[in-house]
Scaffold this motif. Structure first.
Motif, PDB file in Angstrom:
ATOM      1  N   PHE A  66       0.861  -1.181   0.000  1.00 43.63           N
ATOM      2  CA  PHE A  66       0.000   0.000   0.000  1.00 43.63           C
ATOM      3  C   PHE A  66       0.897   1.230   0.000  1.00 43.63           C
ATOM      4  O   PHE A  66       1.553   1.546   0.990  1.00 43.63           O
ATOM      5  CB  PHE A  66      -0.920   0.003   1.220  1.00 43.63           C
ATOM      6  CG  PHE A  66      -1.845   1.203   1.290  1.00 43.63           C
ATOM      7  CD1 PHE A  66      -2.414   1.747   0.148  1.00 43.63           C
ATOM      8  CD2 PHE A  66      -2.163   1.773   2.501  1.00 43.63           C
ATOM      9  CE1 PHE A  66      -3.262   2.835   0.216  1.00 43.63           C
ATOM     10  CE2 PHE A  66      -3.006   2.860   2.596  1.00 43.63           C
ATOM     11  CZ  PHE A  66      -3.563   3.390   1.449  1.00 43.63           C
ATOM     12  N   ARG A  67       0.924   1.919  -1.150  1.00 44.67           N
ATOM     13  CA  ARG A  67       1.799   3.081  -1.308  1.00 44.67           C
ATOM     14  C   ARG A  67       0.978   4.300  -1.713  1.00 44.67           C
ATOM     15  O   ARG A  67       0.113   4.205  -2.583  1.00 44.67           O
ATOM     16  CB  ARG A  67       2.867   2.797  -2.350  1.00 44.67           C
ATOM     17  CG  ARG A  67       3.816   1.701  -1.894  1.00 44.67           C
ATOM     18  CD  ARG A  67       4.838   1.388  -2.923  1.00 44.67           C
ATOM     19  NE  ARG A  67       4.216   0.561  -3.967  1.00 44.67           N
ATOM     20  CZ  ARG A  67       4.884  -0.139  -4.862  1.00 44.67           C
ATOM     21  NH1 ARG A  67       6.192  -0.085  -4.903  1.00 44.67           N
ATOM     22  NH2 ARG A  67       4.258  -0.871  -5.738  1.00 44.67           N
ATOM     23  N   ILE A  68       1.294   5.419  -1.104  1.00 44.24           N
ATOM     24  CA  ILE A  68       0.643   6.693  -1.422  1.00 44.24           C
ATOM     25  C   ILE A  68       1.715   7.630  -1.952  1.00 44.24           C
ATOM     26  O   ILE A  68       2.725   7.872  -1.284  1.00 44.24           O
ATOM     27  CB  ILE A  68      -0.030   7.303  -0.181  1.00 44.24           C
ATOM     28  CG1 ILE A  68      -1.100   6.359   0.364  1.00 44.24           C
ATOM     29  CG2 ILE A  68      -0.615   8.674  -0.510  1.00 44.24           C
ATOM     30  CD1 ILE A  68      -1.659   6.770   1.710  1.00 44.24           C
ATOM     31  N   HIS A  69       1.488   8.176  -3.141  1.00 44.11           N
ATOM     32  CA  HIS A  69       2.415   9.125  -3.769  1.00 44.11           C
ATOM     33  C   HIS A  69       1.687  10.459  -3.929  1.00 44.11           C
ATOM     34  O   HIS A  69       0.620  10.515  -4.537  1.00 44.11           O
ATOM     35  CB  HIS A  69       2.856   8.641  -5.152  1.00 44.11           C
ATOM     36  CG  HIS A  69       3.562   7.323  -5.133  1.00 44.11           C
ATOM     37  ND1 HIS A  69       3.766   6.589  -6.262  1.00 44.11           N
ATOM     38  CD2 HIS A  69       4.109   6.596  -4.129  1.00 44.11           C
ATOM     39  CE1 HIS A  69       4.399   5.481  -5.964  1.00 44.11           C
ATOM     40  NE2 HIS A  69       4.614   5.458  -4.668  1.00 44.11           N
ATOM     41  N   TYR A  70       2.290  11.520  -3.409  1.00 43.38           N
ATOM     42  CA  TYR A  70       1.703  12.851  -3.516  1.00 43.38           C
ATOM     43  C   TYR A  70       2.825  13.866  -3.663  1.00 43.38           C
ATOM     44  O   TYR A  70       3.715  13.948  -2.807  1.00 43.38           O
ATOM     45  CB  TYR A  70       0.850  13.158  -2.278  1.00 43.38           C
ATOM     46  CG  TYR A  70       0.339  14.571  -2.218  1.00 43.38           C
ATOM     47  CD1 TYR A  70      -0.476  15.078  -3.229  1.00 43.38           C
ATOM     48  CD2 TYR A  70       0.667  15.401  -1.166  1.00 43.38           C
ATOM     49  CE1 TYR A  70      -0.938  16.385  -3.173  1.00 43.38           C
ATOM     50  CE2 TYR A  70       0.201  16.700  -1.094  1.00 43.38           C
ATOM     51  CZ  TYR A  70      -0.599  17.191  -2.108  1.00 43.38           C
ATOM     52  OH  TYR A  70      -1.063  18.475  -2.053  1.00 43.38           O
ATOM     53  N   ALA A  71       2.789  14.649  -4.731  1.00 42.92           N
ATOM     54  CA  ALA A  71       3.863  15.605  -5.008  1.00 42.92           C
ATOM     55  C   ALA A  71       3.515  17.032  -4.606  1.00 42.92           C
ATOM     56  O   ALA A  71       4.353  17.917  -4.729  1.00 42.92           O
ATOM     57  CB  ALA A  71       4.220  15.568  -6.493  1.00 42.92           C
ATOM     58  N   GLY A  72       2.317  17.261  -4.110  1.00 39.90           N
ATOM     59  CA  GLY A  72       1.889  18.613  -3.773  1.00 39.90           C
ATOM     60  C   GLY A  72       2.316  19.059  -2.393  1.00 39.90           C
ATOM     61  O   GLY A  72       3.062  18.378  -1.688  1.00 39.90           O
ATOM     62  N   THR A  73       1.786  20.230  -1.987  1.00 39.71           N
ATOM     63  CA  THR A  73       2.163  20.826  -0.711  1.00 39.71           C
ATOM     64  C   THR A  73       1.027  20.859   0.302  1.00 39.71           C
ATOM     65  O   THR A  73       1.170  21.439   1.375  1.00 39.71           O
ATOM     66  CB  THR A  73       2.664  22.265  -0.927  1.00 39.71           C
ATOM     67  OG1 THR A  73       1.628  23.033  -1.562  1.00 39.71           O
ATOM     68  CG2 THR A  73       3.928  22.288  -1.771  1.00 39.71           C
ATOM     69  N   GLY A  74      -0.111  20.255  -0.010  1.00 43.55           N
ATOM     70  CA  GLY A  74      -1.226  20.209   0.923  1.00 43.55           C
ATOM     71  C   GLY A  74      -0.911  19.362   2.133  1.00 43.55           C
ATOM     72  O   GLY A  74       0.092  18.643   2.176  1.00 43.55           O
ATOM     73  N   ALA A  75      -1.785  19.431   3.138  1.00 42.38           N
ATOM     74  CA  ALA A  75      -1.591  18.680   4.374  1.00 42.38           C
ATOM     75  C   ALA A  75      -2.124  17.258   4.234  1.00 42.38           C
ATOM     76  O   ALA A  75      -3.135  17.026   3.574  1.00 42.38           O
ATOM     77  CB  ALA A  75      -2.312  19.386   5.520  1.00 42.38           C
ATOM     78  N   LEU A  76      -1.431  16.328   4.866  1.00 41.68           N
ATOM     79  CA  LEU A  76      -1.873  14.937   4.921  1.00 41.68           C
ATOM     80  C   LEU A  76      -2.212  14.604   6.363  1.00 41.68           C
ATOM     81  O   LEU A  76      -1.400  14.810   7.256  1.00 41.68           O
ATOM     82  CB  LEU A  76      -0.781  13.988   4.419  1.00 41.68           C
ATOM     83  CG  LEU A  76      -0.206  14.254   3.040  1.00 41.68           C
ATOM     84  CD1 LEU A  76       0.821  13.190   2.689  1.00 41.68           C
ATOM     85  CD2 LEU A  76      -1.297  14.292   1.990  1.00 41.68           C
ATOM     86  N   LYS A  77      -3.424  14.106   6.586  1.00 38.14           N
ATOM     87  CA  LYS A  77      -3.848  13.679   7.923  1.00 38.14           C
ATOM     88  C   LYS A  77      -3.934  12.163   7.889  1.00 38.14           C
ATOM     89  O   LYS A  77      -4.881  11.599   7.355  1.00 38.14           O
ATOM     90  CB  LYS A  77      -5.184  14.311   8.289  1.00 38.14           C
ATOM     91  CG  LYS A  77      -5.109  15.815   8.440  1.00 38.14           C
ATOM     92  CD  LYS A  77      -6.429  16.389   8.857  1.00 38.14           C
ATOM     93  CE  LYS A  77      -6.331  17.904   9.012  1.00 38.14           C
ATOM     94  NZ  LYS A  77      -7.626  18.474   9.425  1.00 38.14           N
ATOM     95  N   LEU A  78      -2.914  11.538   8.449  1.00 36.02           N
ATOM     96  CA  LEU A  78      -2.783  10.092   8.382  1.00 36.02           C
ATOM     97  C   LEU A  78      -3.046   9.483   9.757  1.00 36.02           C
ATOM     98  O   LEU A  78      -2.381   9.812  10.723  1.00 36.02           O
ATOM     99  CB  LEU A  78      -1.375   9.715   7.915  1.00 36.02           C
ATOM    100  CG  LEU A  78      -0.939  10.335   6.591  1.00 36.02           C
ATOM    101  CD1 LEU A  78       0.539  10.100   6.356  1.00 36.02           C
ATOM    102  CD2 LEU A  78      -1.764   9.765   5.445  1.00 36.02           C
TER     103      LEU A  78
END
Length: 96
Positions: A66-78
């Motif tokens: 399970f991989r998450i790829h995100y190149a932006g600058t928004g916030a991640l709530k994990l």
């Protein structure tokens, strides 16, 4: 994608291109088979990944499935729980 009301979103092996993903109301994101790769665009989303209201389940405990790829600058709530195992690649984002 917005999963709510105790619903379960089950993903099977593959690459998924999405804009954002939010879990609310005790919703669950379940990894049935992997690898599952989420490519997150995050267009016009201040929080493109928000798992605060739910849980993720990768019961193999193999984060490569399970991989998450995100190149932006928004916030991640994990958030997750005892069955959460993932790899998150988001070099420019803030994560909590």
């Amino acid at each position: 994608v917005h999963v709510t009301g105790g619903a379960t979103l089950t993903l099977h092996a593959g690459t998924y291109n999405i804009n954002s993903l939010k879990l609310t109301g005790n919703a669950t994101l379940a990894i049935a088979s992997g690898p599952v790769i989420l490519n997150v665009a995050g267009q016009s989303a201040t929080t493109p990944i928000d798992f605060e209201g739910g849980a993720t389940a990768n019961e193999t405990f193999d984060p490569s499935l399970f991989r998450i790829h995100y190149a932006g600058t928004g916030a991640l709530k994990l958030t997750g729980g005892t069955t959460t195992s993932a790899i998150v690649y988001a070099p420019a984002a803030q994560a909590s």
